[in-house]
Design a protein around this motif. Structure first.
Motif, PDB file in Angstrom:
ATOM      1  N   ALA A   1       0.850  -1.184   0.000  1.00 34.68           N
ATOM      2  CA  ALA A   1       0.000   0.000   0.000  1.00 34.68           C
ATOM      3  C   ALA A   1       0.886   1.234   0.000  1.00 34.68           C
ATOM      4  N   LEU A   2       0.415   2.275  -0.684  1.00 35.06           N
ATOM      5  CA  LEU A   2       1.181   3.508  -0.839  1.00 35.06           C
ATOM      6  C   LEU A   2       0.204   4.675  -0.821  1.00 35.06           C
ATOM      7  N   SER A   3       0.507   5.671   0.016  1.00 33.26           N
ATOM      8  CA  SER A   3      -0.343   6.847   0.100  1.00 33.26           C
ATOM      9  C   SER A   3       0.518   8.083  -0.116  1.00 33.26           C
ATOM     10  N   ILE A   4       0.156   8.891  -1.110  1.00 28.42           N
ATOM     11  CA  ILE A   4       0.952  10.075  -1.439  1.00 28.42           C
ATOM     12  C   ILE A   4       0.030  11.262  -1.692  1.00 28.42           C
TER      13      ILE A   4
ATOM     14  N   ASN B   1       5.441  11.731  -6.997  1.00 30.67           N
ATOM     15  CA  ASN B   1       5.659  10.535  -7.815  1.00 30.67           C
ATOM     16  C   ASN B   1       5.390   9.289  -6.986  1.00 30.67           C
ATOM     17  N   ALA B   2       4.926   8.240  -7.661  1.00 34.43           N
ATOM     18  CA  ALA B   2       4.668   6.960  -7.002  1.00 34.43           C
ATOM     19  C   ALA B   2       5.487   5.885  -7.690  1.00 34.43           C
ATOM     20  N   THR B   3       6.193   5.099  -6.903  1.00 30.85           N
ATOM     21  CA  THR B   3       6.992   4.002  -7.445  1.00 30.85           C
ATOM     22  C   THR B   3       6.548   2.689  -6.825  1.00 30.85           C
TER      23      THR B   3
ATOM     24  N   THR C   1      -1.767  -1.118  -3.645  1.00 30.32           N
ATOM     25  CA  THR C   1      -2.899  -0.204  -3.575  1.00 30.32           C
ATOM     26  C   THR C   1      -2.367   1.206  -3.402  1.00 30.32           C
ATOM     27  N   LEU C   2      -2.654   2.046  -4.372  1.00 26.27           N
ATOM     28  CA  LEU C   2      -2.170   3.433  -4.360  1.00 26.27           C
ATOM     29  C   LEU C   2      -3.318   4.375  -4.028  1.00 26.27           C
ATOM     30  N   GLN C   3      -3.088   5.242  -3.047  1.00 26.34           N
ATOM     31  CA  GLN C   3      -4.040   6.300  -2.736  1.00 26.34           C
ATOM     32  C   GLN C   3      -3.350   7.629  -2.974  1.00 26.34           C
ATOM     33  N   VAL C   4      -3.940   8.452  -3.810  1.00 27.23           N
ATOM     34  CA  VAL C   4      -3.417   9.776  -4.072  1.00 27.23           C
ATOM     35  C   VAL C   4      -4.381  10.786  -3.470  1.00 27.23           C
ATOM     36  N   LYS C   5      -3.876  11.536  -2.484  1.00 24.43           N
ATOM     37  CA  LYS C   5      -4.735  12.476  -1.767  1.00 24.43           C
ATOM     38  C   LYS C   5      -4.726  13.827  -2.463  1.00 24.43           C
TER      39      LYS C   5
END
Lengths: 113, 112
Positions: free
Chosen positions: B10-13, B18-20, B107-111
């Protein structure tokens, strides 16, 4: 219209019932695939077919059967559904070029009570 | 069994960052593919990279492949809230069956 169409989109049924999930495609692809997705996991291959009447087992074929009676149609059956077959099911197609992506339907959400 | 391992799970940015995402696999491959899945929907193909390619771009997406390390990465630059989704890598082994082995996804969440 979608290139890969799955029906039904949602189905709730009881343990022991026979269920058929349908997939049809307008892409003219020879290869068709059925996958299962469980929460928090990637997709796992159930069966695949290279042509009409051609059937090949995937990683998790036990409890499932398939039929490929026409190039455009690939159906998945659960002969006697059980609760641990509750999952999201996807159909996909691909052409004969090995460096092409697969094209997925929108999935069938199946719940077995 | 799953061939691919994806990292992070999981990744939250924040929007604009940028998301890697990284993917490792176990066997020789013909190609590696990245897919995106919006919540409960079908998978949409993003990029396919062949085993003899090292890098590929598509819009804000950049994919690298290191066959010696059996790993790949997906970079999404200048992320947007609409990029919020799950991202899966899938490997196509050298068998011409077209069978894909999927990782468990990031799972990517972009706020906003």
């Amino acid at each position: 219209d979608a290139d890969v169409t799955q029906t039904p989109r949602n189905r709730i049924t009881k343990t022991g019932k026979r269920i058929m999930l349908e997939c049809s495609q307008t892409k003219g692809h020879d290869r068709m695939y059925w996958y299962r997705q469980d929460p928090g996991l990637g997709l796992r291959l159930i069966y695949y077919s290279f042509d009409v009447k051609d059937i090949n087992k995937g990683e998790i074929s036990d409890g499932y059967s398939v039929s490929r009676q026409a190039q455009a149609k690939f159906s998945l059956s659960l002969e006697s559904a059980i609760p641990n077959q509750t999952a999201l099911y996807f159909c996909a197609t691909r052409g004969t070029d090995s460096n092409q992506p697969q094209h997925f339907g929108d999935g069938t959400r199946l719940s077995i009570l | 069994s799953q061939q691919g391992e994806e990292d992070p799970q999981a990744l939250s940015i924040q929007e604009g960052e940028n998301a890697t995402m990284n993917c490792s696999y176990k066997t020789s491959i013909n190609n590696l593919q990245w897919y995106r899945q919006n919540s409960g929907r079908g998978l949409v193909h993003l990029i396919l990279i062949r085993s003899n390619e090292r890098e590929k771009h598509s819009g804000r997406l950049r994919v690298t492949l290191d066959t010696s390390k059996k790993s790949s990465s997906l970079l999404i630059t200048a992320s947007r809230a609409a990029d919020t989704a799950s991202y899966f890598c899938a490997t196509d082994a050298r068998s011409n069956t077209g069978k894909l082995i999927f990782g468990q996804g990031t799972t990517l969440q972009v706020k906003p």
